[in-house]
Design a protein around this motif. Structure first.
Motif, mmCIF file in Angstrom:
data_model
loop_
_atom_site.group_PDB
_atom_site.id
_atom_site.type_symbol
_atom_site.label_atom_id
_atom_site.label_comp_id
_atom_site.label_asym_id
_atom_site.label_seq_id
_atom_site.Cartn_x
_atom_site.Cartn_y
_atom_site.Cartn_z
ATOM 1 N N ALA A 1 -30.748 19.302 -2.305
ATOM 2 C CA ALA A 1 -30.042 20.574 -2.071
ATOM 3 C C ALA A 1 -30.150 20.971 -0.597
ATOM 4 O O ALA A 1 -29.166 21.404 0.014
ATOM 5 C CB ALA A 1 -30.612 21.674 -2.970
ATOM 6 N N ASP A 2 -31.323 20.792 -0.012
ATOM 7 C CA ASP A 2 -31.496 21.105 1.415
ATOM 8 C C ASP A 2 -30.547 20.275 2.263
ATOM 9 O O ASP A 2 -29.952 20.770 3.221
ATOM 10 C CB ASP A 2 -32.944 20.844 1.868
ATOM 11 C CG ASP A 2 -33.901 21.931 1.387
ATOM 12 O OD1 ASP A 2 -33.413 22.970 0.892
ATOM 13 O OD2 ASP A 2 -35.128 21.738 1.510
ATOM 14 N N ALA A 3 -30.418 18.994 1.904
ATOM 15 C CA ALA A 3 -29.540 18.107 2.660
ATOM 16 C C ALA A 3 -28.082 18.548 2.519
ATOM 17 O O ALA A 3 -27.320 18.533 3.484
ATOM 18 C CB ALA A 3 -29.711 16.662 2.182
ATOM 19 N N ILE A 4 -27.710 18.970 1.302
ATOM 20 C CA ILE A 4 -26.338 19.440 1.071
ATOM 21 C C ILE A 4 -26.080 20.706 1.883
ATOM 22 O O ILE A 4 -25.050 20.867 2.523
ATOM 23 C CB ILE A 4 -26.098 19.699 -0.434
ATOM 24 C CG1 ILE A 4 -26.114 18.365 -1.198
ATOM 25 C CG2 ILE A 4 -24.801 20.457 -0.658
ATOM 26 C CD1 ILE A 4 -26.112 18.528 -2.720
ATOM 27 N N VAL A 5 -27.071 21.598 1.863
ATOM 28 C CA VAL A 5 -26.911 22.893 2.535
ATOM 29 C C VAL A 5 -26.810 22.700 4.048
ATOM 30 O O VAL A 5 -26.067 23.399 4.729
ATOM 31 C CB VAL A 5 -28.091 23.826 2.177
ATOM 32 C CG1 VAL A 5 -28.083 25.070 3.050
ATOM 33 C CG2 VAL A 5 -28.007 24.199 0.702
ATOM 34 N N GLU A 6 -27.520 21.714 4.567
ATOM 35 C CA GLU A 6 -27.477 21.484 6.011
ATOM 36 C C GLU A 6 -26.101 21.022 6.454
ATOM 37 O O GLU A 6 -25.740 21.158 7.615
ATOM 38 C CB GLU A 6 -28.552 20.475 6.423
ATOM 39 C CG GLU A 6 -29.532 21.059 7.436
ATOM 40 C CD GLU A 6 -30.598 20.073 7.822
ATOM 41 O OE1 GLU A 6 -30.366 19.311 8.774
ATOM 42 O OE2 GLU A 6 -31.660 20.069 7.154
ATOM 43 N N GLY A 7 -25.322 20.478 5.533
ATOM 44 C CA GLY A 7 -23.922 20.181 5.815
ATOM 45 C C GLY A 7 -23.682 18.781 6.359
ATOM 46 O O GLY A 7 -24.540 17.913 6.291
ATOM 47 N N GLY A 8 -22.509 18.593 6.886
ATOM 48 C CA GLY A 8 -22.088 17.273 7.343
ATOM 49 C C GLY A 8 -21.339 16.557 6.234
ATOM 50 O O GLY A 8 -21.136 17.119 5.149
ATOM 51 N N ASP A 9 -20.941 15.318 6.488
ATOM 52 C CA ASP A 9 -20.216 14.599 5.448
ATOM 53 C C ASP A 9 -21.193 14.015 4.419
ATOM 54 O O ASP A 9 -22.410 14.130 4.573
ATOM 55 C CB ASP A 9 -19.317 13.506 6.057
ATOM 56 C CG ASP A 9 -20.116 12.501 6.888
ATOM 57 O OD1 ASP A 9 -21.363 12.479 6.759
ATOM 58 O OD2 ASP A 9 -19.499 11.756 7.666
ATOM 59 N N VAL A 10 -20.636 13.419 3.388
ATOM 60 C CA VAL A 10 -21.459 12.928 2.284
ATOM 61 C C VAL A 10 -22.473 11.888 2.765
ATOM 62 O O VAL A 10 -23.633 11.893 2.353
ATOM 63 C CB VAL A 10 -20.570 12.359 1.156
ATOM 64 C CG1 VAL A 10 -21.400 11.607 0.124
ATOM 65 C CG2 VAL A 10 -19.805 13.488 0.485
ATOM 66 N N GLU A 11 -22.040 11.050 3.677
ATOM 67 C CA GLU A 11 -22.935 10.026 4.197
ATOM 68 C C GLU A 11 -24.144 10.668 4.889
ATOM 69 O O GLU A 11 -25.293 10.238 4.699
ATOM 70 C CB GLU A 11 -22.184 9.110 5.178
ATOM 71 C CG GLU A 11 -23.020 7.909 5.588
ATOM 72 C CD GLU A 11 -22.386 7.109 6.732
ATOM 73 O OE1 GLU A 11 -21.190 7.299 7.005
ATOM 74 O OE2 GLU A 11 -23.117 6.315 7.339
ATOM 75 N N ALA A 12 -23.876 11.696 5.674
ATOM 76 C CA ALA A 12 -24.965 12.387 6.384
ATOM 77 C C ALA A 12 -25.923 13.038 5.384
ATOM 78 O O ALA A 12 -27.152 13.009 5.549
ATOM 79 C CB ALA A 12 -24.383 13.435 7.326
ATOM 80 N N ILE A 13 -25.346 13.619 4.330
ATOM 81 C CA ILE A 13 -26.172 14.282 3.300
ATOM 82 C C ILE A 13 -27.101 13.263 2.630
ATOM 83 O O ILE A 13 -28.310 13.494 2.491
ATOM 84 C CB ILE A 13 -25.263 14.959 2.243
ATOM 85 C CG1 ILE A 13 -24.582 16.182 2.857
ATOM 86 C CG2 ILE A 13 -26.066 15.333 0.993
ATOM 87 C CD1 ILE A 13 -23.473 16.762 2.001
#
Lengths: 194, 385
Positions: free
Chosen positions: B291-303
């Protein structure tokens, strides 16, 4: 009754298991009582050691020397040192570390010098090197090849079950040797048992 | 971004809740194979450490979980007739059904869609989503669909397990060691509701063989365990709930990402020890990291890169600790159970990560006995006894 006190400190329980083995070794000798005393408790009440004919000292080796908590106990005995209160009692030492060497000898030397400062009589391990040839293994007594005292090595990611039985047996041998030496010493002294 | 979570267990629901709360514009759907009011499973235990670690992510939810019942302030290590209460771990207990209902309510309140009775069976069903998360448990379908890329490794533990319940209240989380002529039986018991305790039976392979449990019917097995654990059950029965014998799977995955947009969390990705609740905590910690990674944003690969980068080192370390714990239980048959104080101490110290001083301060009676080996304790001089 001859009394062998085992003063110890332990970070994660391994040195406590070693201390317990020393205690068991001492108890295996007829006429000898023994128990473990945590260094912090001993420092807070040194009278716990009044009745001890022998004091076995043990702690983990951290950063190449005795753990800080054990050094606190050592420093707390300055009053006894001044009065030579432990003079002619027997002493011995043991230590454990994660590393196979870990420079554990530095700790045993530190404990031995401490005992000398107190005018005590040092009892070494008295076992041959257990694992120094092609046909020996780490299952042997004194597999780490120490002479000044008992050494043990315990993996840093394992509990007490990860300790080698040979290291615990080595600690037991030290406890037994100290107990036997203490019996001889107190008998020779002709002193009344404490 | 459209996010599909396969599996409505604690990990999947917690992820959906956290992500949707932080990013309300996300379209998040959870699909669950079971019906809405399914009642599989017994209870979940959270240590105070787990609650503390999860609380910053959802204080309201964690407070609700912690307030369900008074926490257990100690752990009972029971060997036959001997009981030692070990202090130092505060444990919160909640029924699994209760926990799921709580998570569902919170997730729905922020706009997460939950679809029940929906079993995923093919990759095509996962198409059209920007991010797909397999949170479908130890027998994960998502993991199997993408096994070629995720490269899962599955091994089985040696001991046999069965999940039971009982009306005998185990107010303290209890570890029961019951040596029998056929070998060692272990019970993991914990009360999680006013009238219910979970009771997991663990049997070493020698005892499983010797008792012939594998050939008995479920009812016969349950009766057998009732006899073995009789003195701990106070006349209460063991209760059934799909309680079949199994050897726990141990799952690891070489890779955490497949097809550029698929990942896993919780037991689907990596298991721990199937005893008291650590798997739930583990999955929920995964959910926090993702969830933290999703919230930090960017594209799916970055997440997905961030998720694996942030979570994997700690997850791998925890899995290693679980391996050691499993090994400890599997080597039980060789352990000396004759000294209950020593055994309780060795149990608590089994991971090598518990501070002795801390344990000693909180458990003076156990350590007091440990420091005076039984051999000739009676002969101690009075001054030091």
């Amino acid at each position: 009754m001859t009394f062998v006190a085992v003063v110890y400190h332990s970070g994660f329980g391994h040195t406590a298991a070693q201390a317990r083995a020393v205690c068991e070794g001492a108890l295996s000798v007829e006429g000898v009582a023994s128990r473990m005393i945590f260094a912090e408790d001993a420092a807070a009440d040194l009278t716990l050691l009044d009745a001890a004919d022998a004091i076995v000292l043990g702690c983990p080796t951290y950063m190449g020397s005795a753990s800080a908590a054990f050094k606190q106990f050592m420093d707390a005995t300055a009053g006894i040192w001044r009065a030579l209160g432990w003079k002619d009692r027997l002493a011995a030492g043991f230590t454990n570390s994660g590393g196979h060497s870990g420079d554990k000898l530095a700790t045993l030397t530190q404990l031995m010098v401490f005992a000398m400062q107190h005018g005590m009589v040092w009892v070494g391990l008295g076992l041959p090197d257990g694992d120094n040839a092609s046909d020996t293994s780490d299952a042997n007594l004194n597999r780490l090849g120490a002479y000044a005292g008992a050494m043990a090595q315990s993996n840093i990611d394992q509990g007490l079950d990860g300790m080698l039985q040979s290291d615990l047996a080595t600690a037991r041998a030290l406890g037994r040797r100290v107990a036997e030496a203490t019996l001889r010493w107190t008998r020779a002294e002709g002193s009344e048992p404490a | 971004m459209r996010v599909l979570v396969v599996g409505g267990g604690p990990g999947g629901l917690f992820l959906a809740l956290l992500a949707k709360r932080a990013r309300p514009e996300l379209d998040i759907r959870v699909v669950e194979q079971n019906p809405e009011h399914a009642t599989y499973g017994w209870g979940v235990v959270f240590t105070d450490g787990a609650v503390k670690a999860l609380r910053p992510s959802a204080p309201d939810l964690m407070d609700e979980i912690a307030a369900r019942r008074p926490p257990a302030e100690h752990l009972d290590v029971i060997v036959g007739e001997e009981r030692r209460s070990v202090h130092g771990n505060v444990m919160f207990r909640i029924g699994r059904v209760d926990l799921l209902a709580l998570l569902q309510r919170h997730a729905r309140a922020v706009g997460v869609t939950i679809e029940f009775d929906r079993r995923v069976a093919a990759r095509e069903e996962l198409a059209g989503w920007d991010l797909v998360i397999g949170a479908d448990g130890i027998n994960s379908v998502v993991r199997e669909l993408y096994a070629e890329e995720l490269r899962p490794h599955v091994t089985f533990g040696r001991n046999w397990w069965a999940w039971y319940g009982t009306r005998r209240p185990f107010a303290a989380v209890s570890l029961i060691f019951e040596p029998q002529p056929e070998g060692l039986f272990v019970g993991h018991a914990y009360q999680y509701a006013p009238e219910l305790s979970g009771f997991v039976a663990e049997v070493v392979p020698e005892a499983f063989e010797a008792s012939g449990l594998g050939a008995l019917s479920d009812a016969e097995s349950r009766a057998y365990c009732e006899r073995v654990f009789a003195r701990h059950l106070d006349g209460e029965q063991l209760l059934d709930n799909r309680s079949q014998w199994f050897r726990p799977k141990f799952v690891t995955c070489e890779r955490w990402t497949a097809a550029g947009n698929v990942t896993l969390l919780g037991d689907a990705l990596h298991t721990v020890h199937p005893s008291i609740g650590s798997g739930t905590r583990f999955a929920m910690r995964d959910a926090v990291a993702l969830a933290d990674a999703i919230v930090e944003g960017g594209d799916v690969e970055a997440i997905l890169t961030r998720y694996e980068h942030d979570r994997r080192p700690r997850a791998d370390a925890f899995q290693n600790a679980a391996r050691r714990s499993i090994a400890w239980y599997e080597a039980l048959a060789e352990r000396d159970l004759g000294d209950p104080d020593r055994f309780a101490l060795e149990y608590v110290m089994r991971t090598g990560r518990v501070r002795y001083e801390h344990f000693r301060r909180l458990n003076p009676e156990i350590v007091g006995a440990y420091e005076r080996p039984a051999l000739r304790a009676a002969q101690l001089p009075e001054a030091v006894a």
